[in-house]
Design an enzyme around this catalytic site. Structure first.
Site, PDB file in Angstrom:
ATOM      1  N   ASN A  84      -8.259   4.006  -2.526  1.00  0.00           N
ATOM      2  CA  ASN A  84      -7.525   2.821  -1.856  1.00  0.00           C
ATOM      3  C   ASN A  84      -6.815   2.268  -3.121  1.00  0.00           C
ATOM      4  OD1 ASN A  84      -6.521   1.379   0.156  1.00  0.00           O
ATOM      5  ND2 ASN A  84      -8.579   0.436   0.706  1.00  0.00           N
ATOM      6  N   CYS A 124       0.850  -1.264  -0.074  1.00  0.00           N
ATOM      7  CA  CYS A 124       0.039   0.208  -0.050  1.00  0.00           C
ATOM      8  C   CYS A 124       0.619   1.266   0.044  1.00  0.00           C
ATOM      9  CB  CYS A 124      -0.753   0.127   1.134  1.00  0.00           C
ATOM     10  SG  CYS A 124      -0.075   0.004   2.752  1.00  0.00           S
ATOM     11  N   HIS A 180      -2.096   1.214   7.350  1.00  0.00           N
ATOM     12  CA  HIS A 180      -2.483   1.239   5.808  1.00  0.00           C
ATOM     13  C   HIS A 180      -2.192   2.860   5.334  1.00  0.00           C
ATOM     14  CE1 HIS A 180      -4.137  -0.045   2.176  1.00  0.00           C
ATOM     15  NE2 HIS A 180      -5.398   0.830   2.443  1.00  0.00           N
TER      16      HIS A 180
END
Length: 330
Positions: A296, A137, A272
């Protein structure tokens, strides 16, 4: 995988045959499998049990939503057969720490900001990507921020290579699919003098060491460059610095505990990395129902076509401003 988790998983497989499955959900289960291309061998009973548990949780939440207890609804997606622990192992990989001294935030001095902005509408944002079963990520949020800055500079939107960062930024401290930091990614790009494009260096959801070692030019991409990177103050959600920075710099990296809104969501331990590409409000009052528009890296099958609206001005909900940073380009 953590050995303890692996042992737990083996135990779950052993007892899966004894799990009581809800046969009334049989058709719905097969429809979900077909929709998301799911195939299983001996673990299907265990996966079905996890899916049913998640489905019950979703239904309970939505029932509470109808009673006014929540501000959002939930729905089943492609990750419905995974436990929270499994999901965290492969999707959450941000390694939170403060940026090095010298990379602190510098607030824009002048200029008003509108009540809402969506940089997707202005062409600054590439399509939603999918990091797959790789803890990358950090790389996706870094490329997303740089893509917007390069568009502002050149007028051309180029999708940049996360694989370039996975393979080549370990000297700066990143760990490929096992996690990393956005500022370390920016430091690599700065040291390297650029980053390759997605087209020339496509994503493989794993570190491609042999390719990197056998082809020396792989790590010398020039599609995106970084001259500096800076971190917002941790209390920027109070001072409004995030809002001003997002407007004047088009996109800001952020880190979150992966929940849209929960009063118990931790703000001190984000796990995250995402990309904030806008902000706004729902309704007619700009001071009510405010949100951050967040991109995302879990495919368009997650959230709102790959995006979510994270509650804004809610005491740094889920740590959204705890490690926010942005690059500038040369």
């Amino acid at each position: 995988m953590n050995p303890f988790l692996f042992l737990v998983f083996l135990c779950m497989r052993t007892v899966s045959a004894a799990l009581a499955l809800d046969h009334s959900l049989h058709a719905q289960w097969h429809e979900w499998k077909a929709k998301h291309g799911k195939t299983y061998s001996k673990v299907e009973g265990w996966r079905r049990a996890v899916w049913e548990k998640n489905l019950r949780m979703i239904e309970q939440h939505n029932g509470e939503y109808s009673q006014g207890k929540h501000g959002f609804t939930m729905a089943m997606n492609a990750f419905g057969d995974m436990t929270n622990e499994e999901f965290g192992q492969v999707r959450n990989s941000f390694q939170y720490q403060k940026l090095r001294e010298g990379q602190l935030f510098q607030e824009p001095l002048f200029g008003d900001v509108p009540d809402s902005v969506d940089w997707r509408e202005e062409g600054y944002v590439t399509p939603v990507k999918d990091q797959g079963h790789c803890g990358s990520c950090w790389a996706f949020s870094a490329t997303g921020a740089l893509e917007g800055q390069m568009f502002r500079k050149t007028g051309v939107l180029v999708s940049l290579s996360e694989q370039n960062l996975l393979d080549c930024s370990r000297v700066q401290g990143n760990q490929g699919c096992h996690g990393g930091l956005m500022d370390s990614a920016f430091q690599y790009i700065k040291d390297n003098g650029g980053l390759d494009s997605e087209e020339s260096y496509p994503y493989e959801a794993q570190v491609t060491e042999l390719l990197m070692l056998s082809t020396s030019h792989i790590c010398l991409g020039k599609s995106g460059t970084v001259s500096e990177y800076r971190q917002l103050c941790q209390n920027s959600h109070v001072k409004g610095q995030s809002l001003r920075t997002l407007y004047f710099h088009t996109s800001v990296l952020a880190s979150v505990e992966c929940i849209y809104y929960d009063a118990e969501c931790k703000s001190h331990e984000p796990n995250h990395a995402v990309l904030v590409v806008g902000y706004g409000f729902e309704g007619t009052d700009p001071e009510s129902n405010k949100y951050w528009l967040v991109k995302n890296s879990w495919s368009t099958g997650w959230g709102i076509d790959g995006y979510m609206k994270m509650a804004r001005d809610q005491n740094n909900l889920c740590g959204i401003a705890s490690a926010a940073c942005y690059p500038t380009v040369s």
